[in-house]
Design a protein around this motif. Structure first.
Motif, PDB file in Angstrom:
ATOM      1  N   VAL A   6       8.567  -9.551 -28.330  1.00 24.13           N
ATOM      2  CA  VAL A   6       7.898  -8.906 -27.228  1.00 24.13           C
ATOM      3  C   VAL A   6       8.445  -9.254 -25.940  1.00 24.13           C
ATOM      4  CG1 VAL A   6       5.878  -7.955 -28.773  1.00 24.13           C
ATOM      5  CG2 VAL A   6       5.631 -10.224 -27.429  1.00 24.13           C
ATOM      6  N   CYS A   7       8.747 -10.388 -25.810  1.00 20.09           N
ATOM      7  CA  CYS A   7       9.008 -11.154 -24.498  1.00 20.09           C
ATOM      8  C   CYS A   7      10.088 -10.160 -23.635  1.00 20.09           C
ATOM      9  CB  CYS A   7       9.644 -12.303 -24.646  1.00 20.09           C
ATOM     10  SG  CYS A   7      10.232 -13.012 -23.063  1.00 20.09           S
ATOM     11  N   PRO A   8       9.574  -9.448 -22.670  1.00 20.25           N
ATOM     12  CA  PRO A   8      10.101  -8.496 -22.105  1.00 20.25           C
ATOM     13  C   PRO A   8      11.544  -9.171 -21.060  1.00 20.25           C
ATOM     14  CG  PRO A   8       8.353  -8.990 -20.718  1.00 20.25           C
ATOM     15  CD  PRO A   8       8.128  -9.802 -21.977  1.00 20.25           C
ATOM     16  N   ARG A   9      11.572 -10.655 -20.960  1.00 17.26           N
ATOM     17  CA  ARG A   9      12.525 -11.145 -20.472  1.00 17.26           C
ATOM     18  C   ARG A   9      13.519 -11.570 -21.318  1.00 17.26           C
ATOM     19  NH1 ARG A   9      13.615 -10.477 -15.611  1.00 17.26           N
ATOM     20  NH2 ARG A   9      13.938 -12.605 -15.027  1.00 17.26           N
ATOM     21  N   GLY A  10      13.301 -11.398 -22.724  1.00 18.20           N
ATOM     22  CA  GLY A  10      14.478 -11.900 -23.644  1.00 18.20           C
ATOM     23  C   GLY A  10      14.404 -13.319 -24.062  1.00 18.20           C
ATOM     24  N   ILE A  11      13.363 -14.026 -23.810  1.00 19.99           N
ATOM     25  CA  ILE A  11      13.454 -15.623 -23.864  1.00 19.99           C
ATOM     26  C   ILE A  11      13.206 -15.905 -25.411  1.00 19.99           C
ATOM     27  CG2 ILE A  11      11.994 -17.591 -23.489  1.00 19.99           C
ATOM     28  CD1 ILE A  11      11.140 -16.152 -21.010  1.00 19.99           C
ATOM     29  N   ASN A  12      14.060 -16.894 -25.764  1.00 16.81           N
ATOM     30  CA  ASN A  12      14.109 -17.180 -27.241  1.00 16.81           C
ATOM     31  C   ASN A  12      12.814 -18.072 -27.464  1.00 16.81           C
ATOM     32  OD1 ASN A  12      14.506 -17.877 -29.923  1.00 16.81           O
ATOM     33  ND2 ASN A  12      16.504 -18.471 -29.595  1.00 16.81           N
ATOM     34  N   SER A  59      -0.299 -19.910 -26.615  1.00 16.19           N
ATOM     35  CA  SER A  59       0.533 -18.852 -25.745  1.00 16.19           C
ATOM     36  C   SER A  59       1.648 -19.684 -25.371  1.00 16.19           C
ATOM     37  CB  SER A  59      -0.287 -18.364 -24.546  1.00 16.19           C
ATOM     38  OG  SER A  59       0.437 -17.673 -23.747  1.00 16.19           O
ATOM     39  N   VAL A  60       2.726 -19.006 -25.398  1.00 10.33           N
ATOM     40  CA  VAL A  60       4.172 -19.595 -24.773  1.00 10.33           C
ATOM     41  C   VAL A  60       3.933 -19.776 -23.291  1.00 10.33           C
ATOM     42  CG1 VAL A  60       6.644 -19.373 -24.629  1.00 10.33           C
ATOM     43  CG2 VAL A  60       5.398 -18.813 -26.659  1.00 10.33           C
ATOM     44  N   ARG A  61       3.335 -18.733 -22.582  1.00 12.42           N
ATOM     45  CA  ARG A  61       3.253 -18.694 -21.183  1.00 12.42           C
ATOM     46  C   ARG A  61       2.195 -19.862 -20.955  1.00 12.42           C
ATOM     47  NH1 ARG A  61      -0.794 -18.129 -17.822  1.00 12.42           N
ATOM     48  NH2 ARG A  61      -2.383 -17.422 -19.610  1.00 12.42           N
ATOM     49  N   CYS A 114      11.025 -16.947 -17.617  1.00 13.54           N
ATOM     50  CA  CYS A 114       9.783 -16.652 -17.577  1.00 13.54           C
ATOM     51  C   CYS A 114       9.136 -15.847 -16.539  1.00 13.54           C
ATOM     52  CB  CYS A 114       8.707 -17.619 -18.289  1.00 13.54           C
ATOM     53  SG  CYS A 114       7.088 -17.152 -18.502  1.00 13.54           S
ATOM     54  N   MET A 115       8.264 -14.746 -16.537  1.00 11.16           N
ATOM     55  CA  MET A 115       7.744 -14.146 -15.539  1.00 11.16           C
ATOM     56  C   MET A 115       6.192 -14.118 -15.589  1.00 11.16           C
ATOM     57  SD  MET A 115       8.705 -10.397 -15.798  1.00 11.16           S
ATOM     58  CE  MET A 115       8.213  -9.391 -17.156  1.00 11.16           C
ATOM     59  N   ASN A 116       5.828 -15.187 -16.532  1.00 12.16           N
ATOM     60  CA  ASN A 116       4.315 -15.034 -16.699  1.00 12.16           C
ATOM     61  C   ASN A 116       3.577 -13.875 -17.109  1.00 12.16           C
ATOM     62  OD1 ASN A 116       3.432 -17.834 -16.667  1.00 12.16           O
ATOM     63  ND2 ASN A 116       4.246 -17.767 -14.414  1.00 12.16           N
ATOM     64  N   CYS A 117       4.226 -12.963 -17.968  1.00 13.34           N
ATOM     65  CA  CYS A 117       3.368 -11.576 -17.988  1.00 13.34           C
ATOM     66  C   CYS A 117       2.377 -11.568 -19.043  1.00 13.34           C
ATOM     67  CB  CYS A 117       4.457 -10.661 -18.360  1.00 13.34           C
ATOM     68  SG  CYS A 117       5.118 -10.943 -20.141  1.00 13.34           S
ATOM     69  N   GLY A 118       2.596 -12.722 -19.931  1.00 13.45           N
ATOM     70  CA  GLY A 118       1.483 -13.003 -20.869  1.00 13.45           C
ATOM     71  C   GLY A 118       1.688 -12.170 -22.204  1.00 13.45           C
ATOM     72  N   SER A 119       2.683 -11.430 -22.456  1.00 15.05           N
ATOM     73  CA  SER A 119       2.780 -10.675 -23.488  1.00 15.05           C
ATOM     74  C   SER A 119       2.900 -11.401 -25.006  1.00 15.05           C
ATOM     75  CB  SER A 119       4.243  -9.770 -23.464  1.00 15.05           C
ATOM     76  OG  SER A 119       4.127  -9.031 -22.322  1.00 15.05           O
ATOM     77  N   CYS A 120       3.532 -12.660 -24.623  1.00 20.24           N
ATOM     78  CA  CYS A 120       3.564 -13.610 -25.828  1.00 20.24           C
ATOM     79  C   CYS A 120       2.388 -14.064 -26.259  1.00 20.24           C
ATOM     80  CB  CYS A 120       4.348 -14.746 -25.427  1.00 20.24           C
ATOM     81  SG  CYS A 120       4.043 -15.398 -23.909  1.00 20.24           S
ATOM     82  N   GLY A 121       1.613 -14.512 -25.452  1.00 20.68           N
ATOM     83  CA  GLY A 121       0.009 -14.835 -25.952  1.00 20.68           C
ATOM     84  C   GLY A 121      -0.817 -13.580 -26.378  1.00 20.68           C
TER      85      GLY A 121
HETATM   86  S1  SF4 Z   1       6.307 -12.922 -22.712  1.00 17.98           S
HETATM   87 FE1  SF4 Z   1       8.080 -13.737 -22.207  1.00 17.98          FE
HETATM   88  S2  SF4 Z   1       8.121 -13.806 -20.107  1.00 17.98           S
HETATM   89 FE2  SF4 Z   1       6.068 -12.878 -20.532  1.00 17.98          FE
HETATM   90  S3  SF4 Z   1       5.000 -14.776 -20.497  1.00 17.98           S
HETATM   91 FE3  SF4 Z   1       5.692 -14.905 -22.442  1.00 17.98          FE
HETATM   92  S4  SF4 Z   1       7.609 -15.769 -22.411  1.00 17.98           S
HETATM   93 FE4  SF4 Z   1       7.011 -15.517 -20.172  1.00 17.98          FE
END
Ligand code: SF4
Ligand code: SF4
Ligand code: SF4
Ligand code: SF4
Ligand code: SF4
Lengths: 105, 597
Positions: free
Chosen positions: A86-92, A56-58, A37-44
């Motif tokens: 949407v997670c740009p890092r491909g996190i499940n 928010s997953v972040r 995770c790079m804390n981008c916040g897309s998930c939230g």
């Molecule tokens: S979208 Fe993915 S990389 Fe970005 S904050 Fe959420 S979990 Fe982390």
């Protein structure tokens, strides 16, 4: 107490020396992608329930690293999977939430 | 024919008797266990179905067509079908004819149930044997048929592309023992009957062999050892049968009546499910079918391995296999015995314990009550907003007033929760959604996501509300003249989304709608054989990187059509394909909306 017309908010300092990170370590073992995770916040930003419960997953990920109680957030997740898409890092992220729901005691 | 051995007994039948007794007792015990595990309603339903002549007739017909003739396999590949039915049907006929012979020639021996199996040893030809020559001919004929099937089975081990099924499950040690003993039974029977053919008679297969052997072997000397060997091969096969894939033979005979009685799987381990996973003959069709096995990856997570691990009770592997599957349903659609790969996995996921409970977050959401049509886009559509925009534009063009239930986002139908196995939690979502939909006072619920559509159809109770997918809805708008479309000259290949095709059985409506507004081409594998895009929410554990090859393989299949672009009817397929596709990926709603005149 003297009324100065303002109050001080509670300190939000996190003492990282005292935080119990075992839950995060356990999570990373079960869902290795959580580490990316790079804390981008897309998930939230895309989360279906963020407008109701601020999910928010972040925030969940930073929360468990700071020793906060993230259960109210976890219990609101509908597992819809938008955050995974949407997670740009491909996190499940769905599996991450499900796993945390299992290992919290 | 006359009795040759006065006592009607010889010690070589003992191995056969041991094997037979073992397998009968085992199967009887297993059946009692399964019946005991059923709920009493299901048990009642099952017993009542056996008293219903119509269902009983269907049971017999289905058992004959599926277990002996293997009709579904013939449909898949003629040679594959022949291999299985030659062994199963041929063996059945040999047993049947054996009984007829005993009844005809030595009726007094019919109570000795090894007699029909070893008939030729115990009898001698006399002058009225001519009556039996047709029977002898048939016996040899079916023996030849079985041996041709076995020859094919052997050839398949060497050249496994032969039957259009490329990959098989790796056999376990006992499966190998079972296989070799099965292969040995029939050549040994042929040898044994050949060595006795000058005494008990025979036909085109056994008499020439008898003559040949007599040229350089003393007959009498080799007679007994071959009968012993034949009996031992039968014994070995029957003794290992319960622990091998051959258990599918008795299991399927129970599965068919249970399914015809209307039983459903309620647990992933017990009762009907147990019969189901023991009915899998490890044919391997589901390995090639599974989208996860691209480049030979994840082969051990296919449904055939699920059935194997469920038999063994290997918890760790069962969990891994259950969590990985995309729930695309292709294995179930192609499985000849109807093993419910996705259904069993959802039930398996439902066995997990969660310590954090679920609290429905959107309970205070309200809905506009002004219109009869309620449109629900679904959360995935919010990631591909063009679908929602095009559908609402079409509705406006057709002068239909509607309410957009989730325009602001924030509602889920509950299917992802359901497929994750959190059934009670999914029901909480369903209950809240039902309340909201009924509150709106609508009479039509228009749904544009097939994942949601399946959920609404199967899990929702919405009295007075018609649930329609947008494809038939738009088709209907065109039929009634509310909108008109013209055909563009772009050619699309239509991808059947798993949830709409295999999930809801809708294959023709989307093609009809697409054909009205554009050219249409077909991919190599389509309809019930359509390949999942790999983006499915059904899988819990597959990571983003692991899905890439699955999506690319599904795209390669679509490219076989040489179409200019890809059309689909699911927001998730569109988003997933768009990531790697070399040509445009559009939803049917968008294609139609562009062609409205
Ligand atoms: S979208 Fe993915 S990389 Fe970005 S904050 Fe959420 S979990 Fe982390
Ligand atoms: S899966 Fe959960 S966290 Fe992710 S977007 Fe949906 S509700 Fe939010
Ligand atoms: S699950 Fe069905 S398709 Fe797969 S090996 Fe078993 S019988 Fe064949
Ligand atoms: S449902 Fe689809 S992904 Fe799952 S095992 Fe069957 S074919 Fe494979
Ligand atoms: S079914 Fe799935 S894709 Fe459709 S709205 Fe619900 S969560 Fe989203």
């Amino acid at each position: 107490m003297i009324d100065f017309g303002f109050t001080l908010s509670k300190s939000s300092t996190v003492d990282l020396n005292k935080v119990d990170r075992s839950r995060y370590d356990q999570l990373v073992k079960l869902v290795p992608t959580a580490r990316m995770c790079m804390n981008c916040g897309s998930c939230g930003a895309t989360c279906t329930v963020s407008e109701y419960k601020g999910m928010s997953v972040r925030k969940v990920l930073t929360g468990i690293q700071r020793g906060e109680d993230v259960r109210p957030m976890l219990s609101s997740c509908m597992l819809c999977g938008k955050c995974t898409m949407v997670c740009p890092r491909g996190i499940n992220t769905r599996n991450l939430v499900l796993t945390l729901c299992k290992i919290y005691d | 024919m006359i009795d040759r051995i006065p006592s009607g007994f010889h010690p070589f039948v003992i191995p056969f008797l041991i094997g037979m007794a073992f397998v009968l007792l085992y199967c009887f015990g297993a059946m009692i266990r399964v019946l005991y595990e059923l709920s009493w309603q299901d048990r009642k339903k099952f017993f009542l179905s056996l008293l219903n002549p119509k269902i009983l007739l269907k049971d017999i017909k289905d058992i004959f067509l599926n277990c002996l003739i293997h009709v579904p396999l013939w449909k898949r590949n003629k040679l594959f079908g022949y291999m299985h039915s030659s062994i199963a049907f041929g063996w059945f006929m040999i047993i049947l004819l054996g009984h007829i012979e005993v009844l005809l020639f030595v009726p007094g021996r019919i109570n000795l149930f090894y007699y029909p199996i070893f008939f030729n040893y115990f009898v001698a030809e006399d002058d009225v044997t001519l009556r039996g020559s047709l029977l002898f001919f048939l016996m040899d004929f079916f023996l030849l048929m079985i041996m041709s099937g076995i020859a094919l089975a052997m050839a398949r081990r060497v050249k496994n592309y032969m039957f259009g099924v490329k990959r098989m499950a790796r056999p376990t040690f006992l499966n190998v023992v079972g296989l070799y003993s099965l292969w040995a039974i029939f050549p040994l029977r042929w040898l044994a009957e050949s060595f006795t053919a000058h005494i008990s008679g025979g036909s085109f297969l056994t008499i020439p062999a008898n003559w040949l052997f007599r040229q350089f072997l003393g007959n009498e000397l080799y007679m007994l050892p071959t009968w012993w060997a034949y009996s031992i091969a039968l014994c070995v096969f029957m003794c290992v049968l319960p622990f091998t894939r051959y258990m599918h033979i008795p299991a399927e005979m129970l599965l068919i009546p249970m399914r015809n009685a209307g039983l459903k799987v309620r647990s992933s381990r017990k009762g009907f499910a147990r019969v189901e996973f023991f009915s899998c003959p490890n044919c391997g069709v589901c390995i090639d079918a599974c989208p996860m096995t691209v480049d030979n990856g994840n082969v051990k997570d296919c449904t055939v391995y699920l059935t194997r691990q469920l038999r063994r009770g290997n918890e760790e592997r069962i969990q891994e296999i259950s969590d990985k599957c995309l729930l695309c349903g292709k294995c179930e659609a192609l499985c000849q015995v109807g093993v419910e790969g996705p259904g069993l996995r959802i039930l398996e996921r439902a066995r997990r314990d969660y310590t954090v409970p679920f609290n429905y977050p959107a309970a205070d959401k309200s809905v506009d009550k002004n219109h009869k049509v309620l449109y629900f886009a679904g959360c995935m559509t919010h990631l591909t907003p063009s679908i929602g925009r095009n559908i609402t534009e079409l509705l406006r063009k057709a002068n239909i007033d509607f309410t957009w239930l989730d325009q602001q986002g924030g509602l889920c139908c509950g299917r992802p929760m359901f497929t994750a196995g959190r059934i009670a939690e999914a029901k909480a979502i369903v209950a809240n959604m039902e309340k909201l939909i009924l509150e709106s006072g609508c009479d039509t619920l228009l749904v544009s996501c097939p994942i949601c559509y399946k959920m609404f159809r199967e899990q929702y109770n919405l009295p007075g509300v018609e649930i329609v997918n947008y494809i038939p809805f738009i088709n209907n708008l065109i039929n009634t003249g509310r909108i008109k479309v013209e055909k563009s000259d772009i050619c699309y290949v239509y991808h059947d989304p798993c949830e709409l095709g295999r999930g809801c059985g809708m294959y023709d409506e989307p093609r009809k709608l697409l054909g009205r507004s554009a050219g249409i081409a077909e991919a190599q594998q389509n309809r019930e054989e359509s390949i999942c895009c790999g983006g499915s929410l059904g899988s819990l554990s597959l990571d983003f990187a692991q899905r890439e090859n699955m999506t690319k393989a599904a795209l390669d299949n679509l490219y076989t059509s040489n179409a200019d672009a890809i059309a689909t009817a699911c927001p998730l397929c569109q988003a997933t394909f768009a990531r790697y596709a070399d040509r445009p990926v559009k939803d049917i709603a968008e294609i139609v909306n562009q062609q409205v005149i």
